[in-house]
Design an enzyme around this catalytic site. Structure first.
Site, PDB file in Angstrom:
ATOM      1  CB  CYS A   1      -0.890  -0.019   1.244  1.00 24.92           C
ATOM      2  SG  CYS A   1      -2.012   1.395   1.371  1.00 24.92           S
TER       3      CYS A   1
ATOM      4  CG  HIS B   1      -5.552  -2.360  -1.259  1.00 18.07           C
ATOM      5  ND1 HIS B   1      -4.648  -2.967  -0.418  1.00 18.07           N
ATOM      6  CD2 HIS B   1      -5.260  -1.023  -1.211  1.00 18.07           C
ATOM      7  CE1 HIS B   1      -3.861  -2.048   0.106  1.00 18.07           C
ATOM      8  NE2 HIS B   1      -4.207  -0.858  -0.361  1.00 18.07           N
ATOM      9  CD  GLU B   2      -6.532   1.530  -3.981  1.00 18.56           C
ATOM     10  OE1 GLU B   2      -6.819   2.545  -3.316  1.00 18.56           O
ATOM     11  OE2 GLU B   2      -5.392   1.017  -3.972  1.00 18.56           O
TER      12      GLU B   2
ATOM     13  CG  HIS C   1      -7.392   2.754   0.974  1.00 15.81           C
ATOM     14  ND1 HIS C   1      -6.734   3.169   2.114  1.00 15.81           N
ATOM     15  CD2 HIS C   1      -6.477   2.078   0.234  1.00 15.81           C
ATOM     16  CE1 HIS C   1      -5.484   2.765   2.073  1.00 15.81           C
ATOM     17  NE2 HIS C   1      -5.299   2.096   0.945  1.00 15.81           N
TER      18      HIS C   1
END
Length: 184
Positions: free
Chosen positions: A107, A149-150, A153
């Site tokens: 990351c 993953h995004e 976030h």
């Protein structure tokens, strides 16, 4: 413009993003800045929270990554991943469509920190693109991992939250060092 990427320990990384209701000039500029920042940092994804903006907006580009292939289906048909990049996703929702597999992740907000993370091998994605149009697709491989993953976030979830306790223990000193730097 290349923006500073916030590092682990900064409170903005834990903020849940607000929905983007329309594509305004500031949103278009933020998209351009996110892309430029991601490319400058040699990343494959970057979320608005990582530059201090609590919005449901992320950019992804997996072109050129050959050792971790991606798959893409649009309307049930295989599509060219490279032709779909860069991907701008606003207000995305994802649903797993395969079992979890473990794979390496890093990351940009955690420089030099890498870990094996279990995530569904493929996901179904619905969101909006940079033109404000609805987009829907299914992806696998690295693209699926990057999307998950995004999207994490965008909800204030960090990849360390997905790590096993063993891996967190191994990385404890690195994570503490990052957190200290973010506070200074």
């Amino acid at each position: 413009m290349v923006l500073p990427i916030l590092k682990y320990g900064h409170p903005a990384l834990r903020q849940k993003g607000a929905r983007v209701e329309k594509i305004t000039p500031p949103i278009k500029q933020l998209i351009a800045d996110l892309l430029e920042t991601m490319y400058a940092a040699s990343g494959v994804g970057l979320a608005a929270q990582q530059v201090g903006q609590a919005l449901q907006l992320t950019v992804i580009d997996v072109r050129g990554i050959k050792d971790r292939p991606s798959t893409l289906e649009i309307n049930g048909k295989l599509a060219d991943v490279d032709g779909f990049m860069p991907l701008v996703l606003l207000n995305p929702s994802i649903a797993p469509v395969a079992n979890p597999v473990t794979g390496p992740e890093g990351c940009l907000s955690f420089p030099e920190v890498y870990a094996e993370i279990a995530r569904p091998e493929s996901v179904h994605v619905v969101g909006m693109n940079e033109k404000g149009e609805r987009i829907e697709f299914r992806c696998g491989g690295l693209l699926a991992r990057a999307v998950q993953h995004e999207v994490d976030h965008l909800h204030g979830i960090l990849f360390i939250d997905r790590m096993s306790n063993e891996i967190k223990k191994e990385l404890k000193s690195q994570l503490e060092e990052l957190r200290k730097k973010a506070k200074s």
